[in-house]
Design a protein around this motif. Structure first.
Motif, PDB file in Angstrom:
ATOM      1  N   ASN A 176      -4.495-122.963 -13.300  1.00  0.00           N
ATOM      2  CA  ASN A 176      -3.280-122.222 -12.986  1.00  0.00           C
ATOM      3  C   ASN A 176      -3.492-121.095 -11.990  1.00  0.00           C
ATOM      4  O   ASN A 176      -2.554-120.385 -11.662  1.00  0.00           O
ATOM      5  CB  ASN A 176      -2.671-121.667 -14.279  1.00  0.00           C
ATOM      6  CG  ASN A 176      -2.105-122.757 -15.162  1.00  0.00           C
ATOM      7  OD1 ASN A 176      -1.649-123.777 -14.659  1.00  0.00           O
ATOM      8  ND2 ASN A 176      -2.154-122.566 -16.463  1.00  0.00           N
ATOM      9  N   GLU A 177      -4.730-120.899 -11.520  1.00  0.00           N
ATOM     10  CA  GLU A 177      -4.994-119.869 -10.522  1.00  0.00           C
ATOM     11  C   GLU A 177      -5.117-120.500  -9.139  1.00  0.00           C
ATOM     12  O   GLU A 177      -5.684-121.582  -8.995  1.00  0.00           O
ATOM     13  CB  GLU A 177      -6.275-119.102 -10.853  1.00  0.00           C
ATOM     14  CG  GLU A 177      -6.149-118.206 -12.063  1.00  0.00           C
ATOM     15  CD  GLU A 177      -7.364-117.323 -12.250  1.00  0.00           C
ATOM     16  OE1 GLU A 177      -8.332-117.471 -11.474  1.00  0.00           O
ATOM     17  OE2 GLU A 177      -7.353-116.492 -13.167  1.00  0.00           O
ATOM     18  N   SER A 178      -4.605-119.783  -8.141  1.00  0.00           N
ATOM     19  CA  SER A 178      -4.652-120.293  -6.763  1.00  0.00           C
ATOM     20  C   SER A 178      -5.292-119.255  -5.850  1.00  0.00           C
ATOM     21  O   SER A 178      -5.175-118.054  -6.080  1.00  0.00           O
ATOM     22  CB  SER A 178      -3.242-120.601  -6.253  1.00  0.00           C
ATOM     23  OG  SER A 178      -2.585-121.534  -7.087  1.00  0.00           O
ATOM     24  N   ILE A 179      -5.959-119.732  -4.820  1.00  0.00           N
ATOM     25  CA  ILE A 179      -6.460-118.844  -3.770  1.00  0.00           C
ATOM     26  C   ILE A 179      -6.022-119.420  -2.429  1.00  0.00           C
ATOM     27  O   ILE A 179      -6.259-120.602  -2.143  1.00  0.00           O
ATOM     28  CB  ILE A 179      -7.997-118.665  -3.821  1.00  0.00           C
ATOM     29  CG1 ILE A 179      -8.454-117.743  -2.686  1.00  0.00           C
ATOM     30  CG2 ILE A 179      -8.727-120.002  -3.787  1.00  0.00           C
ATOM     31  CD1 ILE A 179      -9.857-117.221  -2.859  1.00  0.00           C
ATOM     32  N   ILE A 180      -5.326-118.605  -1.652  1.00  0.00           N
ATOM     33  CA  ILE A 180      -4.772-119.052  -0.374  1.00  0.00           C
ATOM     34  C   ILE A 180      -5.480-118.315   0.762  1.00  0.00           C
ATOM     35  O   ILE A 180      -5.492-117.077   0.803  1.00  0.00           O
ATOM     36  CB  ILE A 180      -3.253-118.776  -0.284  1.00  0.00           C
ATOM     37  CG1 ILE A 180      -2.527-119.318  -1.532  1.00  0.00           C
ATOM     38  CG2 ILE A 180      -2.683-119.376   0.998  1.00  0.00           C
ATOM     39  CD1 ILE A 180      -2.690-120.815  -1.749  1.00  0.00           C
ATOM     40  N   PHE A 181      -6.080-119.059   1.665  1.00  0.00           N
ATOM     41  CA  PHE A 181      -6.701-118.474   2.854  1.00  0.00           C
ATOM     42  C   PHE A 181      -5.655-118.433   3.959  1.00  0.00           C
ATOM     43  O   PHE A 181      -5.119-119.471   4.364  1.00  0.00           O
ATOM     44  CB  PHE A 181      -7.908-119.300   3.286  1.00  0.00           C
ATOM     45  CG  PHE A 181      -9.050-119.254   2.317  1.00  0.00           C
ATOM     46  CD1 PHE A 181      -9.924-118.177   2.295  1.00  0.00           C
ATOM     47  CD2 PHE A 181      -9.244-120.283   1.404  1.00  0.00           C
ATOM     48  CE1 PHE A 181     -10.975-118.128   1.395  1.00  0.00           C
ATOM     49  CE2 PHE A 181     -10.284-120.245   0.496  1.00  0.00           C
ATOM     50  CZ  PHE A 181     -11.155-119.160   0.486  1.00  0.00           C
ATOM     51  N   CYS A 182      -5.354-117.219   4.429  1.00  0.00           N
ATOM     52  CA  CYS A 182      -4.366-117.020   5.485  1.00  0.00           C
ATOM     53  C   CYS A 182      -5.147-116.664   6.751  1.00  0.00           C
ATOM     54  O   CYS A 182      -5.605-115.524   6.916  1.00  0.00           O
ATOM     55  CB  CYS A 182      -3.414-115.897   5.071  1.00  0.00           C
ATOM     56  SG  CYS A 182      -2.031-115.627   6.191  1.00  0.00           S
ATOM     57  N   ILE A 183      -5.305-117.640   7.632  1.00  0.00           N
ATOM     58  CA  ILE A 183      -6.283-117.520   8.715  1.00  0.00           C
ATOM     59  C   ILE A 183      -5.635-117.364  10.093  1.00  0.00           C
ATOM     60  O   ILE A 183      -4.762-118.149  10.489  1.00  0.00           O
ATOM     61  CB  ILE A 183      -7.208-118.747   8.710  1.00  0.00           C
ATOM     62  CG1 ILE A 183      -7.981-118.772   7.381  1.00  0.00           C
ATOM     63  CG2 ILE A 183      -8.178-118.711   9.877  1.00  0.00           C
ATOM     64  CD1 ILE A 183      -8.871-119.972   7.215  1.00  0.00           C
ATOM     65  N   ASP A 184      -6.076-116.360  10.809  1.00  0.00           N
ATOM     66  CA  ASP A 184      -5.638-116.100  12.183  1.00  0.00           C
ATOM     67  C   ASP A 184      -6.124-117.229  13.088  1.00  0.00           C
ATOM     68  O   ASP A 184      -7.311-117.543  13.141  1.00  0.00           O
ATOM     69  CB  ASP A 184      -6.228-114.761  12.637  1.00  0.00           C
ATOM     70  CG  ASP A 184      -5.670-114.300  13.973  1.00  0.00           C
ATOM     71  OD1 ASP A 184      -5.110-115.126  14.720  1.00  0.00           O
ATOM     72  OD2 ASP A 184      -5.812-113.092  14.276  1.00  0.00           O
ATOM     73  N   ASN A 185      -5.171-117.818  13.804  1.00  0.00           N
ATOM     74  CA  ASN A 185      -5.507-118.918  14.709  1.00  0.00           C
ATOM     75  C   ASN A 185      -5.020-118.608  16.124  1.00  0.00           C
ATOM     76  O   ASN A 185      -4.747-119.507  16.907  1.00  0.00           O
ATOM     77  CB  ASN A 185      -4.866-120.219  14.190  1.00  0.00           C
ATOM     78  CG  ASN A 185      -5.487-121.442  14.828  1.00  0.00           C
ATOM     79  OD1 ASN A 185      -6.687-121.471  15.092  1.00  0.00           O
ATOM     80  ND2 ASN A 185      -4.677-122.448  15.099  1.00  0.00           N
ATOM     81  N   SER A 186      -4.923-117.306  16.425  1.00  0.00           N
ATOM     82  CA  SER A 186      -4.460-116.911  17.750  1.00  0.00           C
ATOM     83  C   SER A 186      -5.559-117.150  18.786  1.00  0.00           C
ATOM     84  O   SER A 186      -6.708-117.439  18.443  1.00  0.00           O
ATOM     85  CB  SER A 186      -4.064-115.424  17.748  1.00  0.00           C
ATOM     86  OG  SER A 186      -5.175-114.623  17.385  1.00  0.00           O
ATOM     87  N   GLY A 187      -5.201-117.016  20.057  1.00  0.00           N
ATOM     88  CA  GLY A 187      -6.143-117.325  21.125  1.00  0.00           C
ATOM     89  C   GLY A 187      -7.427-116.516  21.089  1.00  0.00           C
ATOM     90  O   GLY A 187      -8.509-117.004  21.443  1.00  0.00           O
TER      91      GLY A 187
END
Length: 341
Positions: free
Chosen positions: A143-154
């Motif tokens: 029931n636990e989640s880990i979300i990687f929010c990754i910068d994909n800019s130039g």
């Protein structure tokens, strides 16, 4: 940690208290710890039986004969309580008497040479690390989640010269560094918490939600990047289809999705953060969002500079933080020093 006893304190006037020294407050430089290892004492520390202060390099101790002579020559006082023939008769042949410098208690101790600290500071191992043998309920982990929010800019394609394990120089991009870090984290979590869920949100000018990588990525409409509720709902709605498998099952698909995306445009951090929080809300309290970025948000909600409203951006991140808190989602950020983030 054992420190100076409460007997070290005496009533003082207000003027005296302003200049007094608190013996329970000290400064420790962690970068000096390796230099201090030479002061490691292998034996167990000795503590006063009355006030629990520690025997130290300044402590005085006496043999049976020395103590007997001392007790005959010193008049009894509250601080020197314990000087008596009865006390001397109770001392065993191999023992020493340590008069605590803080409370005046007379301690009969078994003292070996290795237990006498040679320096003002001494390191003891009071307890060895215990192996955690407890088991974690698999359903609880799931029931636990880990979300990687990754910068994909130039700018994430910018490279730096480094040396590999063989000492050879090569160029590595910021993006490659993030991928390596996420790969390591997923591997460790896959071993320790195999039933947790892991997902991926990537952002440049576009917001790409890959989730656990099993289904094709979906993209936030550009027209929604300035709408708080739509950005959050985008992540919440996606969680039911794009975050269904565990780390153990979908670890490779998460990594593949991250590797296949291409760098694009600016840094729409704000909208991506909301989508990631929304995606994480499927998990129980304690779920996490980990942001990996190298620059300042400059597109969509939460933009700073480049025409962005800084006061409005601060309010946005405050509101986003409150949303995450109310849903039990922890948000962490990893960035690159000197890049304005």
């Amino acid at each position: 940690m054992n420190s100076c006893s409460p007997f070290a304190y005496f009533g003082k006037s207000q003027a005296e208290q302003e200049d007094s020294v608190d013996t329970n407050v000290f400064s420790l430089k962690f970068n000096d710890l390796d230099k201090r290892e030479k002061n490691f004492v292998e034996s167990q520390p000795i503590f006063c039986s009355n006030c629990t202060s520690a025997f130290n390099s300044a402590s005085k101790f006496y043999s049976e004969d020395e103590y007997a002579a001392l007790s005959q020559n010193v008049k009894e006082s509250p601080h020197q309580n314990g000087f008596s023939k009865k006390t001397v008769s109770e001392v065993k042949k191999h023992q020493k008497i340590w008069i605590c410098e803080f409370c005046g208690n007379h301690n009969a101790i078994d003292l070996e040479a290795s237990q006498i600290p040679a320096q003002n500071d001494a390191f003891y191992m009071l307890e060895t690390a215990k192996k955690n043998t407890s088991t974690i309920n698999p359903e609880f982990q799931k029931n636990e989640s880990i979300i990687f929010c990754i910068d994909n800019s130039g700018s994430m394609d910018q490279t730096t010269k480094v040396k590999d394990a063989n000492g050879k120089k090569k160029y590595v991009s910021r993006r490659e560094c993030v991928e390596a870090a996420v790969r390591t984290q997923l591997k460790e979590m896959g071993e320790k918490y195999p039933n947790r869920k892991a997902g991926l949100v990537m952002f440049g000018s576009n917001i790409e939600l890959a989730g656990d990588g099993v289904k094709p990525s979906i993209f936030l409409p550009n027209s929604d990047k300035h709408d708080f509720d739509k950005c959050l709902s985008f992540g919440i709605n996606a969680s039911f289809k794009h975050l269904t498998g565990t780390i153990q099952k979908n670890q490779d698909s998460v990594l593949t999705a991250m590797k296949n995306t291409k760098a694009n445009g600016a840094t729409a951090l704000g909208p991506a953060l909301l989508a990631a929080i929304g995606l994480a809300t499927q998990g129980k309290p304690g779920s996490q969002v980990v942001i990996c970025t190298d620059g300042l948000a400059n597109e969509g909600l939460g933009s700073f500079g480049f025409g962005g409203n800084e006061s409005g951006a601060a309010e946005f991140y405050e509101k986003a933080g409150q949303i995450a808190k109310s849903r039990g989602v922890m948000v962490s950020i990893i960035t690159i020093k000197g890049q304005g983030c």
